[in-house]
Enzyme design. Structure first.
Site, PDB file in Angstrom:
ATOM      1  N   GLN A  70       0.838  -1.316   0.055  1.00  0.00           N
ATOM      2  CA  GLN A  70      -0.111   0.018  -0.115  1.00  0.00           C
ATOM      3  C   GLN A  70       0.926   1.200  -0.026  1.00  0.00           C
ATOM      4  O   GLN A  70       0.585   2.375  -0.774  1.00  0.00           O
ATOM      5  CB  GLN A  70      -0.804   0.061   1.169  1.00  0.00           C
ATOM      6  CG  GLN A  70      -1.795   1.075   1.420  1.00  0.00           C
ATOM      7  CD  GLN A  70      -2.869   1.582   0.455  1.00  0.00           C
ATOM      8  OE1 GLN A  70      -3.170   0.694  -0.409  1.00  0.00           O
ATOM      9  NE2 GLN A  70      -3.104   2.862   0.152  1.00  0.00           N
ATOM     10  N   GLU A  71       1.987   1.110   0.821  1.00  0.00           N
ATOM     11  CA  GLU A  71       2.726   2.473   1.035  1.00  0.00           C
ATOM     12  C   GLU A  71       3.476   2.524  -0.458  1.00  0.00           C
ATOM     13  O   GLU A  71       3.572   3.705  -0.964  1.00  0.00           O
ATOM     14  CB  GLU A  71       3.884   2.144   1.909  1.00  0.00           C
ATOM     15  CG  GLU A  71       2.985   2.171   3.232  1.00  0.00           C
ATOM     16  CD  GLU A  71       2.943   3.769   3.670  1.00  0.00           C
ATOM     17  OE1 GLU A  71       3.325   4.592   3.043  1.00  0.00           O
ATOM     18  OE2 GLU A  71       1.962   4.003   4.723  1.00  0.00           O
ATOM     19  N   SER A  72       4.342   1.433  -1.135  1.00  0.00           N
ATOM     20  CA  SER A  72       5.291   1.736  -2.059  1.00  0.00           C
ATOM     21  C   SER A  72       5.167   0.816  -3.255  1.00  0.00           C
ATOM     22  O   SER A  72       5.888   1.087  -4.384  1.00  0.00           O
ATOM     23  CB  SER A  72       6.723   1.748  -1.608  1.00  0.00           C
ATOM     24  OG  SER A  72       6.865   0.258  -1.138  1.00  0.00           O
ATOM     25  N   TYR A  88      -6.778   3.725   3.397  1.00  0.00           N
ATOM     26  CA  TYR A  88      -5.688   3.104   3.687  1.00  0.00           C
ATOM     27  C   TYR A  88      -6.011   1.706   4.262  1.00  0.00           C
ATOM     28  O   TYR A  88      -5.470   0.799   3.809  1.00  0.00           O
ATOM     29  CB  TYR A  88      -4.744   4.058   4.518  1.00  0.00           C
ATOM     30  CG  TYR A  88      -3.566   3.516   4.854  1.00  0.00           C
ATOM     31  CD1 TYR A  88      -2.448   3.724   3.946  1.00  0.00           C
ATOM     32  CD2 TYR A  88      -3.140   3.045   6.143  1.00  0.00           C
ATOM     33  CE1 TYR A  88      -1.159   3.339   4.269  1.00  0.00           C
ATOM     34  CE2 TYR A  88      -1.907   2.807   6.605  1.00  0.00           C
ATOM     35  CZ  TYR A  88      -0.590   2.850   5.578  1.00  0.00           C
ATOM     36  OH  TYR A  88       0.446   2.507   5.929  1.00  0.00           O
TER      37      TYR A  88
END
Length: 455
Positions: free
Chosen positions: A308-310, A435
């Site tokens: 999800q972040e990168s 998120y």
């Protein structure tokens, strides 16, 4: 009194006693039987939406509902799982189970044979095919290039039978050899052209098989409820009605739904397809690193957060200055002992430590899995803003310890009328809601693929 008269009187008295003992009026009611047995027997289906085992622990939406009801009655719960809904109805008629809890549609035919609890969910029934395999039909009359396969005895089977000969070109059959989940998988493999499935089951399976495509809906707003035996005995039935009334009014039903299905309603074909592709092509190079630094965390959860972040890009950089596999800010990286945020191993180690710190800050009274969702939200928005949202939740009469309640209030941190009364002020509170939802979907997919031996 003559001896013969005494004997006759004794015989008549004995006969009357036997008749009274055998009279239906003296039989204990269903609730008394359950309490005397100290066990509530609940028939269910083994599938991802009702009942399954995870690490040798009973899990599932229907299991959680039934367990809470058994606890309310003060008895133990015995789940009686089967693979065929027909077997469940047979057991219910024979008195081998007290209730059937299996995501059952309350159809008119079933309502003539059994009593149903108040509905606790509403679903729709959809015709499904594999995307790209054929032209999308818009109704049953347009299905001329294949066959619909459904589970025998299911509400979908009942629906198709009700059509009679009204659509001569429609080909369909019912099977007892496969369950609904298997039929969806067979649609993907090309073994089945079409199937009919409930919307909830489809929502879950599309996370793993994004090529499952909806042709059209055949039934809208179908009530889902528990089934109980017909009869004049209302004792257990009344307790079930009272139970569902209580958990609905208290918000507990919404909480249980959120735990199981709150993250699966939103489906994006491109996002899901790209994730599956990344799992196959990128993740294998980092699995051991996630495992090594996961600590007390599930490595699959850590991997889901990282995606999800990168998108598992160790050199990812955002306009706000966060970077790396876990997209750490510079102050967070320093606090976690990370020297280079673009070093994948250091970033994963630092992200794991930071998430554990967030978990430790969440009040210990908050149970799982809500505790984890709060920690992940804090990872994204900061613990202070999360606490502001929890305070707003409590002020509005919600439960600040339930994610289902707090996620409704997080977006209010964008509005001046709310954030002006908070300690940490304005925040893009809608972002952690998205998120957390995305991470839950990625996490569930990784768990499924891992259990299938595909990781």
């Amino acid at each position: 009194m003559p001896k013969s008269a005494v004997s006759l009187f004794a015989i008549l008295l004995l006969a009357a006693s036997v008749i009274t003992a055998c009279s239906p009026q003296t039989r204990p009611d269903a609730m008394s039987v359950v309490q005397e047995r100290q066990v509530l027997r609940v028939g269910t289906l083994i599938n991802p939406t009702s009942y399954y085992f995870d690490h040798d622990r009973e899990q599932g939406f229907e299991y959680d509902l039934a367990k809470r009801f058994a606890d309310r009655l003060g008895v133990e719960l015995e789940m009686v799982p089967r693979f065929d809904v027909n077997d469940l109805f047979t057991m219910l008629r024979r008195g081998e189970v007290d209730i059937v809890a299996a995501g059952l549609d309350r159809t008119s035919t079933r309502a003539q044979l059994f009593r149903f609890s108040p509905p606790y969910d509403i679903i729709s029934q959809k015709v499904v095919f594999k995307q790209g395999s054929r032209q999308r039909p818009r109704d049953l009359q347009q299905i001329t290039d294949g066959e619909i396969v459904v589970v025998e005895g299911s509400s979908h089977h009942e629906f198709l039978k009700s059509l009679g000969d009204s659509i001569p070109t429609l080909k369909w059959r019912a099977t007892r050899d496969h369950d609904a989940v298997e039929l969806l998988q067979m649609v993907i493999s090309g073994e089945v052209d079409y199937t009919i499935t409930d919307s909830t089951a489809l929502d879950i399976q599309r996370r793993f098989h994004p090529d499952l495509s909806v042709a059209f809906t055949v039934k809208h707003d179908q009530d889902i409820a528990w089934a109980l035996p017909q009869g004049k005995d209302d004792s257990l039935f009344a307790a079930v009605i009272e139970y569902f009334g209580e958990i609905r009014s208290s918000g507990r039903l919404a909480h249980i739904k959120e735990q199981h299905f709150g993250h699966v309603k939103q489906f994006n074909y491109v996002t899901t397809s790209l994730f599956i592709e990344a799992v196959e092509q990128v993740l294998p190079g980092y699995i051991e690193t996630f495992k090594e630094h996961s600590g007390s965390l599930d490595w699959r959860l850590l991997a889901a957060i990282s995606y999800q972040e990168s998108l598992w890009n160790p050199r990812a950089v955002s306009p706000t200055g966060v970077r790396g596999m876990m997209m750490l800010t510079l102050p967070t990286a320093k606090a976690m002992g990370v020297k280079s945020r673009l070093n994948a191993e250091q970033s994963i180690r630092g992200g794991a430590r930071y998430l554990e710190r967030m978990l430790n800050r969440v009040p210990a009274r908050i149970p799982q899995p809500d505790r984890t969702w709060f920690a992940i939200a804090a990872y994204n928005i900061g613990f202070g803003h999360l606490e502001d949202a929890r305070i707003i939740t409590e002020r509005q009469g919600g439960n600040p310890d339930r994610w289902v309640d707090v996620k409704k209030r997080l977006p209010l941190l964008r509005q001046k009328q709310f954030y002006r009364h908070t300690r940490y002020g304005f925040a893009r509170g809608d972002e952690p809601v998205t998120y957390v939802g995305n991470i839950r979907r990625f996490y569930d997919t990784l768990k499924y693929l891992d259990e299938q031996g595909r990781l």
